[in-house]
Design an enzyme around this catalytic site. Structure first.
Site, short mmCIF file in Angstrom:
data_model
loop_
_atom_site.label_atom_id
_atom_site.label_comp_id
_atom_site.label_asym_id
_atom_site.label_seq_id
_atom_site.Cartn_x
_atom_site.Cartn_y
_atom_site.Cartn_z
N LYS A 1 0.81 0.26 15.31
CA LYS A 1 2.18 -0.25 15.50
C LYS A 1 2.27 -1.52 16.49
O LYS A 1 3.14 -2.07 16.59
CB LYS A 1 2.36 1.04 16.64
CG LYS A 1 2.47 2.18 15.30
CD LYS A 1 3.63 1.87 14.69
CE LYS A 1 3.64 2.88 13.52
NZ LYS A 1 3.76 2.58 12.39
N TYR B 1 -9.13 5.16 7.61
CA TYR B 1 -9.70 5.99 9.15
C TYR B 1 -11.01 6.76 8.93
O TYR B 1 -10.44 7.71 8.22
CB TYR B 1 -8.23 5.98 10.15
CG TYR B 1 -7.22 4.44 10.45
CD1 TYR B 1 -6.80 4.05 11.24
CD2 TYR B 1 -6.31 4.44 8.99
CE1 TYR B 1 -5.97 3.12 11.30
CE2 TYR B 1 -5.43 3.76 9.09
CZ TYR B 1 -4.94 3.25 10.71
OH TYR B 1 -4.23 2.39 10.50
N PRO C 1 -4.72 0.01 18.73
CA PRO C 1 -4.41 0.08 17.37
C PRO C 1 -4.33 0.49 16.05
O PRO C 1 -4.10 0.56 15.11
CB PRO C 1 -5.71 -0.78 17.55
CG PRO C 1 -6.70 -0.92 18.43
CD PRO C 1 -5.82 0.09 19.40
N TYR D 1 4.04 6.40 10.14
CA TYR D 1 3.18 5.04 9.73
C TYR D 1 3.85 4.28 9.20
O TYR D 1 3.94 3.29 9.65
CB TYR D 1 1.55 5.77 8.89
CG TYR D 1 0.68 4.38 8.75
CD1 TYR D 1 0.01 4.25 10.09
CD2 TYR D 1 0.37 3.33 7.34
CE1 TYR D 1 -1.58 4.02 9.60
CE2 TYR D 1 -0.11 2.56 7.41
CZ TYR D 1 -1.22 2.61 8.60
OH TYR D 1 -2.08 1.86 8.22
N HIS E 1 1.03 -1.39 -0.12
CA HIS E 1 -0.04 -0.20 0.24
C HIS E 1 0.90 1.39 0.12
O HIS E 1 1.94 1.55 0.90
CB HIS E 1 -1.59 0.22 1.68
CG HIS E 1 -1.96 -0.61 1.12
ND1 HIS E 1 -3.34 -0.40 1.48
CD2 HIS E 1 -2.04 -1.84 0.15
CE1 HIS E 1 -4.56 -1.84 1.42
NE2 HIS E 1 -3.78 -2.12 0.23
C1 PHB Z 1 -6.13 -4.37 10.89
O1 PHB Z 1 -6.26 -4.83 9.47
O2 PHB Z 1 -6.96 -5.56 11.69
C2 PHB Z 1 -5.85 -2.95 11.42
C3 PHB Z 1 -5.56 -2.40 10.55
C4 PHB Z 1 -4.89 -0.92 10.61
C5 PHB Z 1 -4.85 -1.09 12.27
C6 PHB Z 1 -5.54 -1.70 13.10
C7 PHB Z 1 -6.19 -3.13 12.89
O3 PHB Z 1 -4.41 0.67 12.58
#
Ligand code: PHB
Ligand code: APR
Length: 392
Positions: free
Chosen positions: A297, A201, A293, A383, A72
């Site tokens: 990280k 997000y 989450p 990130y 990505h």
């Molecule tokens: C996930 O795909 O489970 C996932 C992705 C990004 C995050 C947390 C969980 O920040």
């Protein structure tokens, strides 16, 4: 029994460390409380920094990740009903992340362990770590009701947040820092195509959401819920309706729904234990730290500890430099605190908590950091992951 390194825990930290050490000719035994199926049944995150990707390659376990992982170059952030893209590739000097489930990495590492013939003992009970301040530590455990003992040079505590390793460090030496957030993430896995080719997000009036994925046909979605919510009260329909109500209008119509493969609620916590080394015991991964989450990280930090411990142990065993262990804790913690800050910051911006003025300020931060070049650089660099330091 005797070995050079006893590794406690067969999560991703223990398995990755075990593989790297084994390849380098450093003997190790992995001891795990659960069964392999139980370990593989846990659904966790799935965004890999390039440092972790390189380490998995170095361990020789990258074949399926290279084939099935999705590179990505950007991530999307939604607020005020609008979606903005942060160009990770452009603003981090051409780096990227790879979307590949932690469960898949764990499975690949377990297969590699089996193929290597290196020992991994599952379903162990009552494990105790002894004499780590001496130069002859040992580990006691029970297997099928029989007491066993392994003498070793070092112990790697890769046994997660609820393990025994951290508690082996005496209270008067150990300092723990903790923040518990007033909400959890309700996650759902489904065999439905992702809503977008990149993660989104977002924050809405009704709260946080994350649209993530495992593949082109498998999605992972989250919404934040209050801590007293129970997963049994969330039917698939209720979940999809709640998620849909939080999405910006421009993508709402693209949401494809379907039955859940898994649903769970995880609390959000920031946690760090200092120091991460005590005599010949090292804490690795979730045993020493937890991040919320938001920012993905957790697994990446575990891998940065594995990287440092592996390189420190190479110095010890291959260059006969036992003093190299002294730098472990400091090296790990510098990077951990950066990731703690990033994860706390992303969580603060993307969840409805605090008072009205906090929300206004967080909204303004989202606008600045996604709407300016310098802001996007700040998000992108962190990130995709800060670089690992050299081990001397
Ligand atoms: C996930 O795909 O489970 C996932 C992705 C990004 C995050 C947390 C969980 O920040
Ligand atoms: N004896 C033996 N094994 C134990 C013990 C014990 N007393 N206590 C815990 N374990 C095992 C657990 O059963 C688990 O399989 O240790 C393992 C720890 O694995 P994880 O919790 O997955 O931790 P880690 O390997 O550090 O993984 C990194 O970062 O944020 C996260 O989601 C991410 O789980 C991932 C983690």
């Amino acid at each position: 029994m005797k070995t050079q390194v006893v590794i406690i825990g067969a999560g991703p930290s223990g398995l990755l460390l075990g593989q790297l050490l084994h390849n380098a000719g450093i003997d190790n035994i992995i001891l795990e409380r659960a069964t392999p199926d139980y370990v593989l049944g846990r659904i966790r995150a799935g965004v890999l920094e390039d440092g972790l990707v390189s380490l998995v390659r170095e361990a020789g376990v990258a074949e399926r990740m290279e084939r099935e992982g999705l590179p990505h170059d950007g991530v999307k952030i939604a607020f005020n009903g609008e979606i903005r893209r942060v160009d990770l590739h452009k603003y981090s000097n051409g780096r990227q992340v790879v979307v590949y489930g932690q469960t898949e990495i764990t499975a690949d590492l377990m297969d590699a362990r089996k193929a290597s013939g290196a020992p991994a003992v599952y379903s162990v009970e009552n494990l105790k770590i002894c004499d780590v301040r001496s130069d002859a530590p040992y580990v006691l455990y029970e297997k099928d009701g029989k007491q066993e003992r392994i003498d070793c040079d070092y112990v790697a505590g890769c046994d997660g947040f609820h393990g025994v390793s951290r508690k082996t460090i005496p209270d008067n030496v150990r300092k723990e820092y903790e923040k518990v957030y007033p909400f959890g993430w309700l996650g759902m896995l489904s065999d439905t195509p992702p809503i977008s080719d990149e993660l989104i997000y977002g924050i809405s009036e009704r709260g946080f959401f994350l649209c993530s994925m495992r593949s082109e046909v498998r999605s992972r979605h989250y919404v934040d819920v209050s801590l007293d919510e129970k997963v049994e009260d969330w039917s698939d329909d209720r979940f999809w309706n709640e998620l849909s109500s939080r999405l910006p209008e421009e993508v709402r119509g693209d949401l494809v729904t379907g039955p859940a493969l898994e649903k769970s609620i995880a609390p959000l916590r920031s946690f760090v234990c200092e120091p991460m080394q005590y005599g010949r015991l090292f804490l690795v991964g979730d045993a020493a730290h937890i991040v919320p989450p938001t920012g993905a990280k957790g697994l990446n930090l575990a891998s940065s500890d594995v990287n440092y411990l592996y390189r420190v142990l190479l110095k010890v065993f291959k260059e006969n430099k036992p003093e190299a262990i002294e730098q472990y804790s400091e090296l790990c913690l510098r990077r951990i605190w950066h990731a703690e800050r990033f994860s706390w910051w992303m969580t603060s911006m993307l969840h409805n908590f605090g008072d009205e003025i906090d929300r206004k300020i967080m909204n303004s931060q989202l606008d600045f950091y996604t709407g300016t070049e310098v802001g996007q650089r700040v998000i992108a660099e962190q990130y995709v992951g800060l670089p690992y330091e050299e081990v001397s």
